[in-house]
Enzyme design. Structure first.
Site, PDB file in Angstrom:
ATOM      1  N   TYR A   1       3.265  -4.344   8.953  1.00  0.00           N
ATOM      2  CA  TYR A   1       2.894  -3.240   9.831  1.00  0.00           C
ATOM      3  C   TYR A   1       2.327  -3.702  11.167  1.00  0.00           C
ATOM      4  CZ  TYR A   1       4.237   0.715   7.043  1.00  0.00           C
ATOM      5  OH  TYR A   1       4.996   1.673   6.398  1.00  0.00           O
TER       6      TYR A   1
ATOM      7  N   ALA B   1       9.754  -2.030   1.449  1.00  0.00           N
ATOM      8  CA  ALA B   1       8.443  -2.263   0.845  1.00  0.00           C
ATOM      9  C   ALA B   1       7.375  -1.972   1.891  1.00  0.00           C
ATOM     10  CB  ALA B   1       8.326  -3.707   0.360  1.00  0.00           C
ATOM     11  N   LYS B   2       6.304  -1.324   1.469  1.00  0.00           N
ATOM     12  CA  LYS B   2       5.199  -1.042   2.389  1.00  0.00           C
ATOM     13  C   LYS B   2       4.235  -2.230   2.325  1.00  0.00           C
ATOM     14  CE  LYS B   2       3.459   3.056   2.998  1.00  0.00           C
ATOM     15  NZ  LYS B   2       3.852   3.404   4.378  1.00  0.00           N
ATOM     16  N   THR B   3       4.528  -3.214   3.145  1.00  0.00           N
ATOM     17  CA  THR B   3       3.785  -4.472   3.158  1.00  0.00           C
ATOM     18  C   THR B   3       2.747  -4.438   4.273  1.00  0.00           C
ATOM     19  OG1 THR B   3       5.821  -5.569   2.464  1.00  0.00           O
ATOM     20  CG2 THR B   3       4.024  -6.969   3.248  1.00  0.00           C
TER      21      THR B   3
ATOM     22  N   PHE C   1       0.837  -1.202   0.000  1.00  0.00           N
ATOM     23  CA  PHE C   1       0.000   0.000   0.000  1.00  0.00           C
ATOM     24  C   PHE C   1       0.863   1.240   0.000  1.00  0.00           C
ATOM     25  CE2 PHE C   1       1.042  -0.617   4.412  1.00  0.00           C
ATOM     26  CZ  PHE C   1       1.043   0.649   4.984  1.00  0.00           C
TER      27      PHE C   1
END
Length: 311
Positions: free
Chosen positions: A166, A160-162, A39
Site C-alpha cells: 500500500y 492480496a491486501k498486503t 489486513f
C-alpha cells in the site's frame, strides 16, 4: 477522524482484549521493517434489525487467502477471529463502525526471511464516517491520474491486501492531495485503468456499466462484487472484465468509486475534465441509493451479506 477523537477503549490482539493504549508491538517487528502484513477493511452498519457486519465472511476469506503468498500461518481459526470481532463490537457498543483485522510477522529477528518470526493477529474497530467526505457522496470528487503506476501481479500479488504494497497507494494519494485533488486513479503497466488508491472504479457509458477486470492489476473488492450484483439485479448490463483506457475516463457519461471505505462515491472530474454533467449521474445515483438501502434495511434478498452482531 483521529484516534484521539474516538471513544474506543479496546483492541483484540493475539487472543486477548487489551486497552487501546497498551496494544503495542516491538520496534523491531518484521512487519514494520518489511511490510509483511495482511489486513482487511470491513464496515458494520446499524441496520433496521440492529448492527450487522457487511460481507464479513468474504472479507475473512480474503484475509486468510492474502496470507498464503507470504507463507503466513494465521494462528487463529476463522471462527475465533469472528467471535473476537463480534465480542469487540459488543464490548464497545459499536453499531456503525469500521473494522480492521490485521496479521503480521512480529518480533524475533530481522532479515528478509520471516519464517522464524511469530505471526500476530489483531482486530480494532472505531466509528468512521464517509471516507472521502459526506459531501462527496452527493457532489462527487475531483480526481487526477497518478504518475505512479499500479504494480503488476508478477511483482506483488495484486489480489492480496498486503500492508507494504500500500506504499504504492500512499504515494498516489499524497500526489493527488498535494495537487488539490481529493483522490487519484492509478493506471497499470499497460496504461489502462487499474483502480484508485483504495477503491475500485466503475464507468458508465450508454447506460451500461464497465469496471476493470481482475487481470488489470486491481483488487477483487468486496464492495465491487456487491455493486456488480446490485447493478445486475437492477437490470443493468455490467461488463466486469473491461480494459479501460485513460482517454475513456474523460468521455465517460459517469464514473464512480466503490470500496469499503468509499462505499459508492461519484467522480465529477478527472484531470480537470468534467465527467458528464459534473454532478452525480442517474445510474450512479440509483446504484448508490440501492446500496445504502440494502445496508440500512438488510433485506431478505441480501440477508446472506450480513453477520448480525447480537445474534
Amino acid at each position: 477522524m483521529g484516534f484521539d477523537e474516538m471513544d474506543v477503549d479496546t483492541i483484540w490482539i493475539d487472543g486477548e482484549f487489551q486497552d487501546w493504549e497498551d496494544a503495542q508491538v516491538h520496534v523491531l517487528t518484521h512487519g514494520l521493517h518489511y511490510g509483511t502484513g495482511v489486513f482487511e477493511g470491513v464496515r458494520c452498519y446499524d441496520t433496521d434489525d440492529g448492527p450487522a457486519i457487511f460481507r464479513w465472511e468474504e472479507h475473512l476469506e480474503r484475509f486468510y487467502q492474502s496470507a498464503k503468498p507470504y507463507d503466513m500461518e494465521i494462528p487463529f481459526e476463522p471462527e475465533a477471529v469472528t467471535e473476537a470481532t463480534l465480542e469487540l463490537l459488543r464490548r464497545e457498543e459499536l453499531e456503525s463502525c469500521y473494522i480492521r483485522p490485521i496479521a503480521f510477522y512480529g518480533y524475533e529477528e530481522l532479515g528478509l526471511n520471516p519464517s522464524n518470526c511469530p505471526v500476530s493477529v489483531a482486530v480494532a474497530a472505531w466509528p468512521w464516517g464517509a471516507y472521502l467526505g459526506e459531501e462527496a457522496l452527493e457532489e462527487g470528487v475531483d480526481v487526477a491520474i497518478s504518475s505512479w503506476r499500479k504494480y503488476g501481479s508478477d511483482k506483488i500479488p495484486t489480489n492480496a491486501k498486503t500492508t507494504g504494497a500500500y506504499v504504492n497507494s500512499v504515494l498516489a494519494s499524497l500526489e493527488a492531495r498535494g495537487n488539490d485533488y481529493v483522490e487519484a486513479i492509478l493506471l497499470n503497466e499497460a496504461g489502462n485503468v487499474a483502480e484508485g488508491p483504495g477503491e475500485n472504479l466503475f464507468l458508465v457509458r450508454d447506460g451500461e456499466i464497465h469496471t476493470p477486470g481482475l487481470s488489470e492489476a486491481n483488487l477483487d473488492g468486496i464492495t465491487r462484487r456487491s455493486v456488480i450484483q446490485l447493478a445486475r439485479d437492477l437490470g443493468y448490463t455490467v461488463h466486469d472484465d473491461a480494459a479501460i483506457s485513460r482517454g475513456e475516463l474523460y468521455t465517460a457519461d459517469e464514473l464512480f468509486f466503490s470500496g469499503t471505505a468509499a462505499e459508492v462515491t461519484p467522480i465529477r472530474s478527472v484531470d480537470d475534465n468534467q465527467i458528464g454533467s459534473g454532478t452525480k449521474g442517474p445510474v450512479t445515483d440509483e446504484i448508490q441509493a440501492e446500496f445504502f438501502d440494502v445496508v440500512e434495511t438488510m433485506p431478505e434478498a441480501y440477508a446472506d451479506w450480513f453477520t448480525p452482531v447480537d445474534a
